[in-house]
Design a protein around this motif. Structure first.
Motif, mmCIF file in Angstrom:
data_model
loop_
_atom_site.group_PDB
_atom_site.id
_atom_site.type_symbol
_atom_site.label_atom_id
_atom_site.label_comp_id
_atom_site.label_asym_id
_atom_site.label_seq_id
_atom_site.Cartn_x
_atom_site.Cartn_y
_atom_site.Cartn_z
ATOM 1 N N LEU A 175 5.028 9.592 6.965
ATOM 2 C CA LEU A 175 5.760 9.082 5.805
ATOM 3 C C LEU A 175 5.490 9.940 4.569
ATOM 4 O O LEU A 175 6.246 9.901 3.604
ATOM 5 N N PHE A 176 4.408 10.705 4.611
ATOM 6 C CA PHE A 176 4.029 11.548 3.482
ATOM 7 C C PHE A 176 3.707 12.961 3.958
ATOM 8 O O PHE A 176 3.224 13.167 5.080
ATOM 9 N N VAL A 177 3.977 13.909 3.091
ATOM 10 C CA VAL A 177 3.487 15.274 3.267
ATOM 11 C C VAL A 177 2.293 15.403 2.344
ATOM 12 O O VAL A 177 2.416 15.265 1.121
ATOM 13 N N ARG A 189 11.189 8.265 2.236
ATOM 14 C CA ARG A 189 12.146 7.861 1.197
ATOM 15 C C ARG A 189 12.992 6.675 1.659
ATOM 16 O O ARG A 189 13.301 5.762 0.875
ATOM 17 N N LEU A 190 13.357 6.689 2.935
ATOM 18 C CA LEU A 190 14.107 5.545 3.479
ATOM 19 C C LEU A 190 13.258 4.273 3.427
ATOM 20 O O LEU A 190 13.733 3.194 3.038
ATOM 21 N N LEU A 191 11.984 4.416 3.805
ATOM 22 C CA LEU A 191 11.117 3.240 3.809
ATOM 23 C C LEU A 191 10.859 2.742 2.383
ATOM 24 O O LEU A 191 10.744 1.535 2.164
ATOM 25 N N GLN A 192 10.808 3.654 1.425
ATOM 26 C CA GLN A 192 10.561 3.235 0.050
ATOM 27 C C GLN A 192 11.644 2.263 -0.420
ATOM 28 O O GLN A 192 11.355 1.229 -1.029
ATOM 29 N N TYR A 202 0.841 -1.195 0.000
ATOM 30 C CA TYR A 202 0.000 0.000 0.000
ATOM 31 C C TYR A 202 0.882 1.252 0.000
ATOM 32 O O TYR A 202 0.641 2.207 -0.749
ATOM 33 N N PHE A 203 1.881 1.249 0.872
ATOM 34 C CA PHE A 203 2.776 2.397 0.976
ATOM 35 C C PHE A 203 3.475 2.680 -0.353
ATOM 36 O O PHE A 203 3.544 3.827 -0.813
ATOM 37 N N LEU A 204 4.010 1.626 -1.000
ATOM 38 C CA LEU A 204 4.724 1.812 -2.261
ATOM 39 C C LEU A 204 3.792 2.319 -3.359
ATOM 40 O O LEU A 204 4.205 3.128 -4.206
ATOM 41 N N ALA A 205 2.571 1.856 -3.370
ATOM 42 C CA ALA A 205 1.623 2.310 -4.389
ATOM 43 C C ALA A 205 1.385 3.817 -4.260
ATOM 44 O O ALA A 205 1.375 4.553 -5.261
#
Length: 296
Positions: free
Chosen positions: A47-49, A62-65, A8-11
């Protein structure tokens, strides 16, 4: 954290938009937003703005991506590796065989077919005496055996299946008095010294059948667990060798073959494996040996 959270995060990271990411994932945007929020809470920060028009990754995002992509790639690789193993495409198959399996062409055909369809699986093939094959399969040292039938195959831990049946013929020295006969009868064997393939072990059924047909115990001069040894002894004039019909394709100097059309003396070939076998490559090989076709 579950793998689906990383997907979900990557999408969202790749699409830069919750609605487009939700459409790609085939879920509704509010559900996706809740999953990302739960992930952020678990990790302890954003994780997002989020803006009214798009979302951008924070430094943590970006690190998690990078790590999420690596984790999902590793998970997919693990799944593919296991799937290939279960399909028999990788792994090892240890096979023991006796002479009949080779001289009849059965083992060679099975090995060739398996190699064509499962080129990355490893085959380990060894010539092993029939009685030793059963013990080795039971001990887990072999996966599959190609052997004549014998009592040890009837263990409840083994599966023994007949995969070949041939007439028995007589091999003898070319200067033997019976070499001039076009075919032989059991009566002609009554007074002759006989050479059997492992007579009191792997071929106890042949010994019993001969005793019944002759009305007395046969005169056994030699017994051997090697087909070539049996033919060598016959060539040396040490007796008449009762061998399966496929062995007549072996040209041994000084040996001639004569038919012996007696159904009770037929030679068989058994396929032996463990009942609890679950190795993918072994199961794939067994399917080929049984003539069940290629597993998809």
């Amino acid at each position: 954290m579950e793998l689906r959270h990383l997907r979900y995060f990557l999408a969202v990271a790749q699409e830069g938009h919750f609605a487009r990411a939700a459409e790609r994932l085939n879920i509704v945007p509010p559900a996706l937003s809740m999953q990302i929020k739960a992930l952020e809470e678990e990790l302890g920060g954003p994780l997002f703005v989020r803006t009214s028009r798009k979302v951008e990754l924070t430094e943590a995002g970006r690190l998690l991506q990078t790590e999420a992509q690596r984790t999902l790639d590793q998970a997919e690789n693990a799944c593919q590796t296991v799937r290939r193993s279960l399909r028999g495409e990788t792994g090892q198959v240890r096979i023991g065989f006796a002479g009949n399996a080779v001289f009849s062409g059965k083992l060679t055909r099975d090995l060739r077919t398996f190699r064509q369809h499962y080129p990355d699986a490893e085959l380990v093939v060894s010539e092993i005496a029939p009685l030793a094959q059963a013990d080795a399969v039971l001990a887990g040292q072999l996966d599959i055996g190609y052997t004549p039938d014998h009592d040890k195959l009837h263990s409840p831990a083994l599966v023994a299946e007949k995969i070949g049946l041939w007439k028995r013929i007589v091999a003898m020295a070319d200067d033997h008095p019976l070499a001039g006969q076009s075919h032989l009868t059991v009566e002609m064997l009554a007074a002759e010294p006989l050479i059997l393939y492992d007579a009191h072990g792997a071929d106890e059924s042949l010994y019993a059948a001969l005793s019944h047909l002759l009305g007395h115990d046969p005169h056994i001069s030699h017994c051997s667990a090697s087909s070539l040894s049996v033919l060598t002894l016959a060539a040396a004039g040490q007796g008449l060798a009762l061998v399966p019909e496929p062995l007549m394709h072996i040209s041994v100097p000084g040996v001639v073959y004569r038919p012996l059309d007696v159904a009770e003396l037929a030679a068989n070939l058994m396929l032996v494996s463990r009942k609890e076998a679950n190795n993918g490559a072994v199961m794939a090989f067994l399917a080929i040996a049984r003539g069940e076709g290629i597993r998809e």
